[in-house]
Write an enzyme that holds these catalytic residues in place. Structure first.
Site, PDB file in Angstrom:
ATOM      1  N   ALA A 156       0.916  -1.222   0.030  1.00  0.00           N
ATOM      2  CA  ALA A 156       0.220   0.167   0.211  1.00  0.00           C
ATOM      3  C   ALA A 156       0.883   1.327  -0.042  1.00  0.00           C
ATOM      4  O   ALA A 156       0.501   2.217  -0.841  1.00  0.00           O
ATOM      5  CB  ALA A 156      -0.949  -0.032   1.051  1.00  0.00           C
ATOM      6  N   GLU A 175      10.149   3.277   6.494  1.00  0.00           N
ATOM      7  CA  GLU A 175      10.037   2.166   6.670  1.00  0.00           C
ATOM      8  C   GLU A 175      10.681   1.675   7.639  1.00  0.00           C
ATOM      9  O   GLU A 175      12.061   1.737   7.690  1.00  0.00           O
ATOM     10  CB  GLU A 175      10.305   1.272   5.466  1.00  0.00           C
ATOM     11  CG  GLU A 175      10.344  -0.305   5.569  1.00  0.00           C
ATOM     12  CD  GLU A 175       9.267  -1.044   6.199  1.00  0.00           C
ATOM     13  OE1 GLU A 175       8.217  -0.775   5.495  1.00  0.00           O
ATOM     14  OE2 GLU A 175       9.213  -1.565   7.157  1.00  0.00           O
ATOM     15  N   ASN A 183       4.237  -7.416   4.641  1.00  0.00           N
ATOM     16  CA  ASN A 183       3.565  -8.606   4.678  1.00  0.00           C
ATOM     17  C   ASN A 183       3.362  -8.696   3.079  1.00  0.00           C
ATOM     18  O   ASN A 183       3.106  -9.923   2.464  1.00  0.00           O
ATOM     19  CB  ASN A 183       2.018  -8.599   5.091  1.00  0.00           C
ATOM     20  CG  ASN A 183       1.961  -8.842   6.798  1.00  0.00           C
ATOM     21  OD1 ASN A 183       3.178  -9.459   7.225  1.00  0.00           O
ATOM     22  ND2 ASN A 183       1.009  -8.875   7.571  1.00  0.00           N
ATOM     23  N   THR A 184       3.212  -7.897   2.364  1.00  0.00           N
ATOM     24  CA  THR A 184       2.996  -7.880   0.864  1.00  0.00           C
ATOM     25  C   THR A 184       3.779  -8.891   0.209  1.00  0.00           C
ATOM     26  O   THR A 184       3.507  -9.632  -0.761  1.00  0.00           O
ATOM     27  CB  THR A 184       2.886  -6.595   0.128  1.00  0.00           C
ATOM     28  OG1 THR A 184       2.004  -5.705   1.013  1.00  0.00           O
ATOM     29  CG2 THR A 184       2.466  -6.607  -1.262  1.00  0.00           C
ATOM     30  N   GLY A 188       1.166 -14.468  -0.953  1.00  0.00           N
ATOM     31  CA  GLY A 188       1.188 -15.425  -2.056  1.00  0.00           C
ATOM     32  C   GLY A 188       1.086 -14.688  -3.372  1.00  0.00           C
ATOM     33  O   GLY A 188       1.208 -15.366  -4.112  1.00  0.00           O
ATOM     34  N   GLY A 189       0.757 -13.507  -3.314  1.00  0.00           N
ATOM     35  CA  GLY A 189       0.700 -12.585  -4.534  1.00  0.00           C
ATOM     36  C   GLY A 189      -0.675 -12.769  -5.235  1.00  0.00           C
ATOM     37  O   GLY A 189      -0.684 -12.424  -6.547  1.00  0.00           O
ATOM     38  N   ASP A 418       1.140  -0.361  14.627  1.00  0.00           N
ATOM     39  CA  ASP A 418       1.658   0.956  15.138  1.00  0.00           C
ATOM     40  C   ASP A 418       0.534   1.891  14.424  1.00  0.00           C
ATOM     41  O   ASP A 418       0.126   3.021  15.286  1.00  0.00           O
ATOM     42  CB  ASP A 418       3.026   1.312  14.457  1.00  0.00           C
ATOM     43  CG  ASP A 418       3.913   0.430  15.028  1.00  0.00           C
ATOM     44  OD1 ASP A 418       3.472  -1.021  15.366  1.00  0.00           O
ATOM     45  OD2 ASP A 418       5.150   0.465  14.668  1.00  0.00           O
ATOM     46  N   ARG A 477     -12.178 -18.786   4.173  1.00  0.00           N
ATOM     47  CA  ARG A 477     -11.103 -19.166   5.294  1.00  0.00           C
ATOM     48  C   ARG A 477     -11.306 -19.283   6.747  1.00  0.00           C
ATOM     49  O   ARG A 477     -10.956 -20.041   7.414  1.00  0.00           O
ATOM     50  CB  ARG A 477     -10.022 -17.924   5.204  1.00  0.00           C
ATOM     51  CG  ARG A 477      -9.231 -18.177   3.530  1.00  0.00           C
ATOM     52  CD  ARG A 477      -8.194 -16.896   3.703  1.00  0.00           C
ATOM     53  NE  ARG A 477      -7.485 -17.111   2.175  1.00  0.00           N
ATOM     54  CZ  ARG A 477      -6.506 -16.268   1.737  1.00  0.00           C
ATOM     55  NH1 ARG A 477      -6.202 -15.263   2.440  1.00  0.00           N
ATOM     56  NH2 ARG A 477      -6.019 -16.715   0.784  1.00  0.00           N
ATOM     57  N   HIS A 589      -4.587 -12.031   8.858  1.00  0.00           N
ATOM     58  CA  HIS A 589      -4.880 -10.719   8.331  1.00  0.00           C
ATOM     59  C   HIS A 589      -5.779 -10.136   9.385  1.00  0.00           C
ATOM     60  O   HIS A 589      -6.565 -10.780   9.962  1.00  0.00           O
ATOM     61  CB  HIS A 589      -5.487 -10.921   7.071  1.00  0.00           C
ATOM     62  CG  HIS A 589      -6.023  -9.655   6.204  1.00  0.00           C
ATOM     63  ND1 HIS A 589      -5.323  -8.946   5.306  1.00  0.00           N
ATOM     64  CD2 HIS A 589      -6.842  -8.769   6.507  1.00  0.00           C
ATOM     65  CE1 HIS A 589      -5.901  -8.050   5.085  1.00  0.00           C
ATOM     66  NE2 HIS A 589      -6.887  -7.661   5.710  1.00  0.00           N
TER      67      HIS A 589
END
Ligand code: ADP
Length: 652
Positions: A156, A175, A183-184, A188-189, A418, A477, A589
């Protein structure tokens, strides 16, 4: 200093000695031998499996350390692989600092070197207590100004950075980890988008048709503000049925209604939640456009359409790069080209406000240096979720009967919520915080998504340690995770035959880049020529798995699963060798977070936008409600990251 003096003394002794450097290297005068000189190979357990290290010792020193094999996530693990070996050699100790955000990989390297130390007859205890790497000292305070400041360098944040820079803004992105990706890069993409061009190649199946027709029977009055969307969808379905087409049906409205039903949940306290209509419309409408945008930036999506676990429909796309690396690589390259300033190892501590407007960020670098960033147009919060913050998970969870602090997670260790804490302090409203997604099929020890072998959701078969199925494997899920948690130790196995496993050949890798032969060797995956062989390896009752798969194959033939209601099947499991991957749910998530509008503006409790404050990605809430569909997260972060960047850049 002491260490420097000792080294200098040895060097001087050697320079004076007639036997010079070769002898010095093997046995410096006055020092007792600590190791049997030579090169040794050792292993440690990383996030995604074994990390193999080669260590060379002289009699008195660790001469070199090299990571020779690992399955850690590319990009994320790089700083640990570069720094930890160098620090061990430089400081001659195993008591080196782990690299923050990559602690498991760091520890795996340290353990692997410890393994080598043992083999070389050295004392691991002594090396572990010897002083660690030199401490860092803070530099002079840094102050910078930009139009847009972005907190978080996952999908994001990077999408926002590229988008804001494309809109002409001067951008600084901070960062807290030593590498971009969050996490990106570990995900799994999988990317869901209604993409008629690629979906043209997919044929409609009977079960999918059944799912589609089921929408016709739903009363619009029962879906609240989604009523008009359902009405449009029904019209589309009727037109499709009348056309006699056998090509896969899909539409923005179907994607929206699946997100609605997939996310509509009631928690343990009786609170009902469903997706925000306008946010879901924005997601479904813009995910194909964001795909085009990513392609314009150089990312290549393959033509393969599939259903990632819990996606409910074949609209999942993937790139030609492993897992999330393609998204992060493409976006960070473009951000750099567009002049975005990226500050790594810089953790945002708090937002700066002035008369109710967010005007900047206070941060701290890993060495303690204080950083103040002023943002003339806006701050974009893109810090991801709180899946790696056990205390925060336990505080907010209202969905799962228990959320043990020890439950593993698929998340980067930096996903500690955070941005939610910082946002709440300046008045951001939080929505859906109690709803946390467990990834049913995670590695039972590491919690990672990696380290297994399976195909598309239709073709997966889940069995427990008794060889019995327990759930419709095509379900959402949370349904899968709830089913798994009822099994002994929450453990189950994903069963594949040679075909549903993707026909792996010797030397083949899975989607995470793991070497399948190594997974089998390490018992991350079990392989046998027959189902009876798998039963033996997994200590299942004799005949149990064979009977269960025979029954399941019968369900495929009949097109119905009377036990669990599965309708979307892959091929029958008939061709050996057969594979079993042990799995268990882990935290994946966090659906809740900061409330935003369709412009990615952060909203307060009254629904008013907080000036200068934007948010995108997993830090936000409202889109996925009680359960996110598989494949909707990457689409979400790209769509809303892109919007947040453009919105902030356009702010007055
Ligand atoms: P998303 O999918 O929403 O982009 P990711 O988990 O991929 O979320 O990325 C979030 C990023 O934000 C991670 O790389 C994480 O290290 C970073 N991050 C989290 N908290 C902070 C913070 N306080 N300061 C700077 N970066 C942060």
């Amino acid at each position: 200093m002491k260490r420097f003096l000792r080294t200098a003394a040895i060097a001087l002794t050697c320079a004076l000695a007639a036997l010079a450097l070769v002898a010095c290297a093997s046995q410096p005068s006055g020092e007792a031998a600590m190791f049997k000189a030579g090169t040794y190979t050792g292993v440690g357990a990383g996030k995604n499996g074994t990390v193999t290290v080669k260590t060379t010792f002289t009699a008195t020193a660790i001469k070199s350390v090299e990571v020779v094999k690992h399955g850690e996530t590319p990009g994320i693990s790089d700083p640990a692989i570069a720094r930890v070996p160098a620090s061990i050699v430089k400081n001659q100790t195993l008591a080196v600092d782990v690299v923050s955000g990559v602690s498991l990989t760091s520890k795996a390297i340290i353990d692997a070197v410890a393994d080598c130390v043992k083999q070389a007859g050295g004392s691991v205890d002594k090396l572990q207590t010897k002083a660690g790497a030199e401490k860092m000292t803070a530099g002079a305070a840094i102050e910078k100004s930009a139009d847009v400041v972005i907190v978080g360098g996952g999908g994001a944040g990077l999408a926002a950075a590229v988008s804001a820079a494309q809109s002409g803004a001067k951008v600084v992105l901070i960062e807290k980890a030593p590498a971009l990706g969050g996490n990106t890069i570990r995900a799994g993409g999988a990317y869901n988008a209604v993409d008629q061009a690629r979906q043209q190649k997919v044929k409609m199946t009977k079960p999918l048709l059944g799912d589609l027709k089921a929408f016709l029977a739903i009363d619009e009055a029962t879906v609240g503000e989604f009523g008009p969307t359902l009405k449009t969808l029904k019209g589309q379905i009727n037109a499709y049925l009348a056309s006699g087409s056998d090509t896969l049906f899909d539409s923005v409205e179907l994607h929206m209604m699946q997100a609605y039903f997939g996310g509509k949940r009631v928690d343990l306290k009786g609170n009902e939640i469903h997706s925000n209509l306008e946010l879901v419309r924005t997601l479904a409408t813009n995910s194909p456009k964001a795909m085009d945008w990513l392609e314009s930036l150089g990312l290549h999506f393959t033509d393969n359409i599939y259903t990632v676990l819990g996606a409910l429909w074949p609209r999942t796309h993937s790139t030609n790069k492993p897992v999330g690396t393609g998204f992060i690589g493409t976006l960070s390259d473009n951000a750099t080209k567009l002049g975005v300033e990226i500050m790594l190892e810089t953790k945002a501590d708090e937002l700066i406000t002035q008369k109710g407007r967010v005007v900047g960020v206070k941060a701290t670098k890993a060495d303690g240096t204080k950083v103040t960033l002023k943002a003339s147009k806006g701050v974009i919060m893109a810090t991801g979720g709180f899946g790696a913050n056990p205390a925060m998970r336990a505080k907010y969870n209202t969905y799962w009967p228990s959320m043990p602090l020890t439950m593993p997670t698929t998340n980067a260790p930096t996903a500690t919520g955070d941005g939610i804490v910082m946002g709440e302090k300046v008045g951001a409203n939080l929505v859906g915080m109690g709803f946390i997604q467990l990834m049913p099929s995670s590695h039972p020890v590491s919690g990672s998504l990696a380290g297994g072998l399976w195909g598309s959701a239709e073709s997966q078969v889940f069995v427990n340690s008794q060889g019995k199925r327990f759930v419709n494997e095509y379900a959402e899920r949370d349904v899968l995770a709830a089913g798994a948690l009822k099994q002994e130790k929450g453990l189950f196995y994903i069963i594949c035959d040679q075909v549903t496993a993707g026909n792996p050949q010797p030397g083949a890798k899975n989607g995470w880049g793991d070497d399948i032969d190594t997974l089998i060797k390490n018992h991350d995956v079990y392989k046998a020529d027959t189902l009876a062989g798998l039963e033996q390896q997994l200590k299942m009752p004799a005949g149990s798995l064979q009977a269960e798969i025979a029954k399941y194959n019968g369900y495929i033939e009949a097109g119905v699963d009377p036990e669990f209601g599965k309708r979307n099947f892959g091929p029958k499991l008939t061709q050996g060798p057969f594979y079993a991957t042990p799995r268990s749910p882990s935290v994946h998530h966090t659906m809740g977070g900061i409330a935003i509008d369709t412009q990615a503006r952060v909203l307060d409790a009254k629904g008013q936008a907080i000036p200068g404050f934007y948010a995108a990605g997993e830090v936000t809430g409202g889109i996925h409600a009680g359960n996110r569909l598989g494949g909707n997260a990457i689409a979400d972060i790209m769509v809303f990251g892109r919007i947040a960047g453009a919105s902030a850049a356009a702010a007055k």
